[in-house]
Enzyme design. Structure first.
Site, mmCIF file in Angstrom:
data_model
loop_
_atom_site.group_PDB
_atom_site.id
_atom_site.type_symbol
_atom_site.label_atom_id
_atom_site.label_comp_id
_atom_site.label_asym_id
_atom_site.label_seq_id
_atom_site.Cartn_x
_atom_site.Cartn_y
_atom_site.Cartn_z
ATOM 1 N N SER A 19 0.920 -1.156 -0.175
ATOM 2 C CA SER A 19 0.043 0.018 -0.004
ATOM 3 C C SER A 19 0.869 1.188 -0.069
ATOM 4 O O SER A 19 1.801 1.396 -0.810
ATOM 5 C CB SER A 19 -0.926 -0.029 1.050
ATOM 6 O OG SER A 19 -1.927 1.024 1.364
ATOM 7 N N HIS A 74 -2.553 -0.966 -3.305
ATOM 8 C CA HIS A 74 -3.560 0.045 -3.232
ATOM 9 C C HIS A 74 -3.118 1.208 -3.913
ATOM 10 O O HIS A 74 -2.075 1.972 -3.445
ATOM 11 C CB HIS A 74 -3.914 0.316 -1.670
ATOM 12 C CG HIS A 74 -4.355 -0.839 -1.023
ATOM 13 N ND1 HIS A 74 -4.087 -1.159 0.241
ATOM 14 C CD2 HIS A 74 -4.668 -2.016 -1.352
ATOM 15 C CE1 HIS A 74 -4.577 -2.251 0.973
ATOM 16 N NE2 HIS A 74 -5.001 -2.999 -0.497
ATOM 17 N N ASP A 91 -4.350 -4.892 5.651
ATOM 18 C CA ASP A 91 -4.736 -5.692 4.399
ATOM 19 C C ASP A 91 -3.307 -6.414 4.265
ATOM 20 O O ASP A 91 -2.277 -5.974 4.164
ATOM 21 C CB ASP A 91 -5.109 -4.997 3.278
ATOM 22 C CG ASP A 91 -5.821 -5.451 2.267
ATOM 23 O OD1 ASP A 91 -6.129 -6.598 2.442
ATOM 24 O OD2 ASP A 91 -5.709 -5.025 1.272
#
Length: 189
Positions: A12, A39, A132
């Site tokens: 991310s 992401h 995540d």
């Protein structure tokens, strides 16, 4: 663990730089398929694929519905869709609810890849600002796969690698620059 057939990577915040370093260090003869969930917050991954291709030693492409995971290719999860790996080692896309505030979700990719590849899978969690990937990495380890986590002390954003270590642990926790050489040793004959 069996001989690795596939590698899944999640990141991310700070992920672009981390992926560039990782992919630049991979051997161009690497035969495993690689699937990446990053992401990005953008509506497409075209630019991400372009930027990664400038550094990667392997071809980079956006993953597509029903496309098989191809060895020696880096497949990037498309924006706005969860990327799943089916039992026949083909991708499927889903617009199911966000997981850990994200779609695509690293956990979804890792969970489905763990089911499909079992102990022939390597999971890698890099820099990121949420949790995540932690549950997904745990699933990879439960199925006998190998877990690699970027050392949080040198990650641009420490939350994601810390969460992965806290929940799943790791077979290897390494500085970013050491991950590609390890992958090359594990995956090449």
């Amino acid at each position: 663990m069996s001989a690795p057939q596939a590698i899944v990577v999640g990141c991310s915040a700070g992920g672009l730089t981390a992926l560039e370093v990782l992919f630049a260090g991979l051997d161009p003869a690497l035969p495993q398929a690689i699937a990446v969930c990053c992401h990005t917050g953008s509506s497409t991954v075209d630019l991400l694929c372009e930027l990664l291709a400038e550094h990667a030693s392997l071809p980079v492409t956006e993953a597509r519905e029903r496309e098989p995971l191809q060895g020696g290719v880096i497949h990037v999860a498309p924006s706005g869709y969860h990327l799943l790996v089916e039992a026949d080692h083909r991708f499927s896309l889903s617009v199911d609810a966000r997981v850990s505030f994200a779609r695509p979700s690293i956990d979804v990719l890792f969970d489905t890849a763990a089911e499909a590849y079992r102990d022939a899978l390597i999971g890698i969690v890099l820099t990121g600002a949420n949790r995540d990937g932690a549950e997904g990495l745990s699933q990879i380890r439960r199925h006998g796969g190998l877990a690699i986590v970027q050392d949080p002390a040198e990650a641009e954003s420490t939350a994601m690698p810390r969460a992965a270590l806290d929940l799943a642990g790791a077979d290897h926790c390494l500085p970013l620059a050491a991950i590609a050489p390890l992958i090359n040793r594990l995956c090449l004959p």
